[in-house]
Design an enzyme around this catalytic site. Sequence first.
Site, PDB file in Angstrom:
ATOM      1  N   SER A 269     -24.594  19.126  23.629  1.00  0.00           N
ATOM      2  CA  SER A 269     -24.911  18.557  22.301  1.00  0.00           C
ATOM      3  C   SER A 269     -26.425  18.390  22.194  1.00  0.00           C
ATOM      4  O   SER A 269     -27.034  17.765  23.060  1.00  0.00           O
ATOM      5  CB  SER A 269     -24.273  17.170  22.134  1.00  0.00           C
TER       6      SER A 269
ATOM      7  N   ARG B 146     -24.994   7.222  25.500  1.00  0.00           N
ATOM      8  CA  ARG B 146     -26.061   8.210  25.794  1.00  0.00           C
ATOM      9  C   ARG B 146     -27.423   7.535  26.028  1.00  0.00           C
ATOM     10  O   ARG B 146     -28.469   8.057  25.625  1.00  0.00           O
ATOM     11  CB  ARG B 146     -26.200   9.233  24.666  1.00  0.00           C
TER      12      ARG B 146
ATOM     13  N   GLU C 207     -30.460  14.253  21.714  1.00  0.00           N
ATOM     14  CA  GLU C 207     -29.951  13.791  23.017  1.00  0.00           C
ATOM     15  C   GLU C 207     -30.776  14.441  24.128  1.00  0.00           C
ATOM     16  O   GLU C 207     -31.024  13.862  25.182  1.00  0.00           O
ATOM     17  CB  GLU C 207     -28.482  14.194  23.160  1.00  0.00           C
TER      18      GLU C 207
HETATM   19  P1  FAD Z   1     -32.023  17.159  33.686  1.00  0.00           P
HETATM   20  O1  FAD Z   1     -31.648  17.954  32.495  1.00  0.00           O
HETATM   21  O2  FAD Z   1     -32.743  17.835  34.772  1.00  0.00           O
HETATM   22  O3  FAD Z   1     -32.871  15.905  33.188  1.00  0.00           O
HETATM   23  C1  FAD Z   1     -32.439  15.171  32.054  1.00  0.00           C
HETATM   24  C2  FAD Z   1     -33.295  13.887  31.966  1.00  0.00           C
HETATM   25  O4  FAD Z   1     -33.013  13.078  33.098  1.00  0.00           O
HETATM   26  C3  FAD Z   1     -34.793  14.165  32.011  1.00  0.00           C
HETATM   27  O5  FAD Z   1     -35.417  13.194  31.210  1.00  0.00           O
HETATM   28  C4  FAD Z   1     -35.174  13.942  33.483  1.00  0.00           C
HETATM   29  O6  FAD Z   1     -36.501  13.498  33.623  1.00  0.00           O
HETATM   30  C5  FAD Z   1     -34.197  12.851  33.875  1.00  0.00           C
HETATM   31  N1  FAD Z   1     -33.782  12.905  35.286  1.00  0.00           N
HETATM   32  C6  FAD Z   1     -32.975  13.817  35.883  1.00  0.00           C
HETATM   33  N2  FAD Z   1     -32.774  13.487  37.175  1.00  0.00           N
HETATM   34  C7  FAD Z   1     -33.470  12.344  37.383  1.00  0.00           C
HETATM   35  C8  FAD Z   1     -33.664  11.495  38.520  1.00  0.00           C
HETATM   36  N3  FAD Z   1     -33.105  11.750  39.702  1.00  0.00           N
HETATM   37  N4  FAD Z   1     -34.447  10.389  38.361  1.00  0.00           N
HETATM   38  C9  FAD Z   1     -35.045  10.096  37.176  1.00  0.00           C
HETATM   39  N5  FAD Z   1     -34.890  10.875  36.069  1.00  0.00           N
HETATM   40  C10 FAD Z   1     -34.115  11.983  36.188  1.00  0.00           C
HETATM   41  N6  FAD Z   1     -23.770  15.266  28.771  1.00  0.00           N
HETATM   42  C11 FAD Z   1     -22.832  14.313  28.550  1.00  0.00           C
HETATM   43  O7  FAD Z   1     -23.125  13.105  28.600  1.00  0.00           O
HETATM   44  N7  FAD Z   1     -21.537  14.644  28.293  1.00  0.00           N
HETATM   45  C12 FAD Z   1     -21.128  15.918  28.218  1.00  0.00           C
HETATM   46  O8  FAD Z   1     -19.955  16.182  27.982  1.00  0.00           O
HETATM   47  C13 FAD Z   1     -22.089  16.944  28.439  1.00  0.00           C
HETATM   48  N8  FAD Z   1     -21.727  18.241  28.356  1.00  0.00           N
HETATM   49  C14 FAD Z   1     -22.654  19.215  28.546  1.00  0.00           C
HETATM   50  C15 FAD Z   1     -22.249  20.550  28.447  1.00  0.00           C
HETATM   51  C16 FAD Z   1     -23.149  21.583  28.632  1.00  0.00           C
HETATM   52  C17 FAD Z   1     -22.682  23.008  28.536  1.00  0.00           C
HETATM   53  C18 FAD Z   1     -24.506  21.272  28.949  1.00  0.00           C
HETATM   54  C19 FAD Z   1     -25.481  22.385  29.214  1.00  0.00           C
HETATM   55  C20 FAD Z   1     -24.928  19.947  29.037  1.00  0.00           C
HETATM   56  C21 FAD Z   1     -24.006  18.910  28.827  1.00  0.00           C
HETATM   57  N9  FAD Z   1     -24.373  17.556  28.898  1.00  0.00           N
HETATM   58  C22 FAD Z   1     -23.426  16.572  28.711  1.00  0.00           C
HETATM   59  C23 FAD Z   1     -25.779  17.181  29.158  1.00  0.00           C
HETATM   60  C24 FAD Z   1     -26.161  17.186  30.665  1.00  0.00           C
HETATM   61  O9  FAD Z   1     -25.302  18.005  31.404  1.00  0.00           O
HETATM   62  C25 FAD Z   1     -26.151  15.784  31.271  1.00  0.00           C
HETATM   63  O10 FAD Z   1     -27.005  14.940  30.550  1.00  0.00           O
HETATM   64  C26 FAD Z   1     -26.569  15.793  32.742  1.00  0.00           C
HETATM   65  O11 FAD Z   1     -26.278  14.539  33.300  1.00  0.00           O
HETATM   66  C27 FAD Z   1     -28.059  16.101  32.941  1.00  0.00           C
HETATM   67  O12 FAD Z   1     -28.312  16.132  34.346  1.00  0.00           O
HETATM   68  P2  FAD Z   1     -29.466  17.035  34.945  1.00  0.00           P
HETATM   69  O13 FAD Z   1     -29.506  16.798  36.404  1.00  0.00           O
HETATM   70  O14 FAD Z   1     -29.294  18.446  34.516  1.00  0.00           O
HETATM   71  O15 FAD Z   1     -30.738  16.392  34.245  1.00  0.00           O
HETATM   72  N1  EPU Z   2     -16.652  19.204  14.390  1.00  0.00           N
HETATM   73  C1  EPU Z   2     -16.942  19.981  13.287  1.00  0.00           C
HETATM   74  N2  EPU Z   2     -17.493  21.203  13.507  1.00  0.00           N
HETATM   75  C2  EPU Z   2     -17.770  21.680  14.740  1.00  0.00           C
HETATM   76  C3  EPU Z   2     -17.449  20.900  15.862  1.00  0.00           C
HETATM   77  C4  EPU Z   2     -16.886  19.655  15.661  1.00  0.00           C
HETATM   78  O1  EPU Z   2     -16.726  19.565  12.159  1.00  0.00           O
HETATM   79  O2  EPU Z   2     -18.317  22.795  14.841  1.00  0.00           O
HETATM   80  C5  EPU Z   2     -16.120  17.845  14.150  1.00  0.00           C
HETATM   81  C6  EPU Z   2     -14.615  17.720  14.323  1.00  0.00           C
HETATM   82  O3  EPU Z   2     -14.173  16.813  13.322  1.00  0.00           O
HETATM   83  C7  EPU Z   2     -14.450  17.083  15.675  1.00  0.00           C
HETATM   84  C8  EPU Z   2     -15.706  16.219  15.761  1.00  0.00           C
HETATM   85  O4  EPU Z   2     -16.707  16.946  15.056  1.00  0.00           O
HETATM   86  O5  EPU Z   2     -13.295  16.306  15.750  1.00  0.00           O
HETATM   87  C9  EPU Z   2     -16.168  15.930  17.184  1.00  0.00           C
HETATM   88  O6  EPU Z   2     -16.373  17.144  17.894  1.00  0.00           O
HETATM   89  P1  EPU Z   2     -16.103  17.237  19.462  1.00  0.00           P
HETATM   90  O7  EPU Z   2     -14.743  16.719  19.753  1.00  0.00           O
HETATM   91  O8  EPU Z   2     -16.427  18.604  19.905  1.00  0.00           O
HETATM   92  O9  EPU Z   2     -17.082  16.165  20.079  1.00  0.00           O
HETATM   93  P2  EPU Z   2     -18.621  15.915  19.863  1.00  0.00           P
HETATM   94  O10 EPU Z   2     -18.762  14.585  19.189  1.00  0.00           O
HETATM   95  O11 EPU Z   2     -19.313  17.062  19.233  1.00  0.00           O
HETATM   96  C10 EPU Z   2     -18.927  14.616  22.081  1.00  0.00           C
HETATM   97  C11 EPU Z   2     -20.052  14.564  23.091  1.00  0.00           C
HETATM   98  C12 EPU Z   2     -19.875  15.676  24.102  1.00  0.00           C
HETATM   99  C13 EPU Z   2     -18.557  15.456  24.847  1.00  0.00           C
HETATM  100  C14 EPU Z   2     -17.430  15.527  23.799  1.00  0.00           C
HETATM  101  C15 EPU Z   2     -16.064  15.262  24.414  1.00  0.00           C
HETATM  102  C16 EPU Z   2     -21.983  13.605  21.978  1.00  0.00           C
HETATM  103  C17 EPU Z   2     -23.304  13.846  21.344  1.00  0.00           C
HETATM  104  N3  EPU Z   2     -21.325  14.681  22.406  1.00  0.00           N
HETATM  105  O12 EPU Z   2     -19.094  15.820  21.379  1.00  0.00           O
HETATM  106  O13 EPU Z   2     -20.933  15.595  25.059  1.00  0.00           O
HETATM  107  O14 EPU Z   2     -18.344  16.449  25.819  1.00  0.00           O
HETATM  108  O15 EPU Z   2     -17.674  14.535  22.768  1.00  0.00           O
HETATM  109  O16 EPU Z   2     -15.903  13.919  24.714  1.00  0.00           O
HETATM  110  O17 EPU Z   2     -21.571  12.460  22.096  1.00  0.00           O
HETATM  111  C18 EPU Z   2     -23.152  16.324  25.448  1.00  0.00           C
HETATM  112  O18 EPU Z   2     -23.477  15.125  25.411  1.00  0.00           O
HETATM  113  O19 EPU Z   2     -23.982  17.227  25.715  1.00  0.00           O
HETATM  114  C19 EPU Z   2     -21.764  16.695  25.199  1.00  0.00           C
HETATM  115  C20 EPU Z   2     -21.340  17.947  25.193  1.00  0.00           C
END
Ligand code: FAD
Ligand code: EPU
Length: 345
Positions: free
Chosen positions: A234, A165, A331
């Site tokens: 997250s 991240r 994050e």
């Molecule tokens: P923004 O939210 O618009 O910006 C995020 C940051 O990036 C800001 O600091 C912005 O200034 C910068 N930025 C954006 N575009 C640029 C650019 N072109 N140049 C320079 N800086 C820029 N993230 C994960 O890693 N794994 C996940 O599984 C995951 N699951 C998600 C699930 C949900 C439901 C949601 C809502 C979010 C999730 N995210 C996850 C977080 C997010 O989707 C990612 O971080 C995504 O890549 C953000 O992209 P964005 O274009 O929306 O960036």
């Molecule tokens: N858990 C709980 N309670 C909850 C949810 C989860 O106890 O309410 C525990 C369980 O033990 C579970 C563990 O937490 O096994 C991990 O949960 P999960 O598998 O949902 O993954 P996470 O660590 O919460 C991470 C990333 C996600 C990514 C998933 C799948 C981070 C901060 N988050 O979530 O990324 O999609 O793994 O790989 O690393 C994001 O970055 O926005 C994001 C959604």
Amino acid sequence: MKIQKKKNLTSLNTFKVHATADFFAEITSEQELEEALDYASARSIPFEIIGGGSNILFAQDFKGMVIRIRNKGILWDKVKDSDKQKVTASAGEDWHKFVTRCLEKNLYGLENLALIPGTVGGAPIQNIGAYGVEVEEFISSVKVFDVIKKKWISIERKNCGFDYRSSIFKTSDRFIIFSVIFELVRNWEPRLNHKELSAKFFSKKATASVVFDEVCKLRSNKLPDPSVIGNAGSFFKNPIIPMNEFKKLKTKFPDIPFYKTENSSFLKIPAAWLLDYLGWKGKTLEGASVSPKHALIIINSGNASGRNILDLAKKMSSSVLDNFGIMLVPEVRIIGVNSNLLHPT
Ligand code: FAD
Ligand code: EPU
């Protein structure tokens, strides 16, 4: 390029919090980006870049210029050397649509990262990761505008500082990403190390498109859809702690889960578990709630302001610090106030 004043940003952030930007521009070309930056610099106002708005929180109105990256276009490299192919994608492209198109062209690697909201340009910022894959593995280089040297440069993957991240793009505001060159593979190899995903293939043959579908299903069951309920995934990163600290915690909390990291002296702890243990799931404070399905996800459950969401996040992180001695790091990028506000003194 049109400059808008007092722009309402509610529909441009997936938390769906109300905030305004004094100035706002959407850019679709290199020239427009430079013009927008010049506009901000001529007025000595700060700027903030956004893509899909899925990893940001406006804690208050932004007294500066918000620049939304909207350039489009994907270039599929004609040179088909061995089993790899380069693809150049514009930063403003939608990430999930890009992953889908790669799959349609039989170019593999990104399937485990399906359904992550946001743009292509947002993906390298925090080195998006899910289901055992991080995007850095498939990035060859990133084309950026360097706002200090005021020039366009290309940064090779090895110089991007990718980590869990994190990257040089997340830790500094110096570079604005305009396009990303990916190197994808033609011969698909399953990546099923993630427990939840591998469980789906116990008795089913894995193909790239079936993995893509399963990832989408897993995500849809667990994560709130931001088009329905405001959230940014997250809210905090999973903390990485030294082994000796973990051993102490383990004696007090024998069920605490952990993941190994590349450095054998450190372990990653799911922040969701820490928060769930402390009873945060489903808790509400002034229109901001912890998702009833997942303790690491804060949702806008009732017209919350950015400040309401931040206040809830502060209480969550304080309780983790008090009970586990672990400092949670957000994050999500918090815009408008110092994110150190999240760290209790
Ligand atoms: P923004 O939210 O618009 O910006 C995020 C940051 O990036 C800001 O600091 C912005 O200034 C910068 N930025 C954006 N575009 C640029 C650019 N072109 N140049 C320079 N800086 C820029 N993230 C994960 O890693 N794994 C996940 O599984 C995951 N699951 C998600 C699930 C949900 C439901 C949601 C809502 C979010 C999730 N995210 C996850 C977080 C997010 O989707 C990612 O971080 C995504 O890549 C953000 O992209 P964005 O274009 O929306 O960036
Ligand atoms: N858990 C709980 N309670 C909850 C949810 C989860 O106890 O309410 C525990 C369980 O033990 C579970 C563990 O937490 O096994 C991990 O949960 P999960 O598998 O949902 O993954 P996470 O660590 O919460 C991470 C990333 C996600 C990514 C998933 C799948 C981070 C901060 N988050 O979530 O990324 O999609 O793994 O790989 O690393 C994001 O970055 O926005 C994001 C959604």
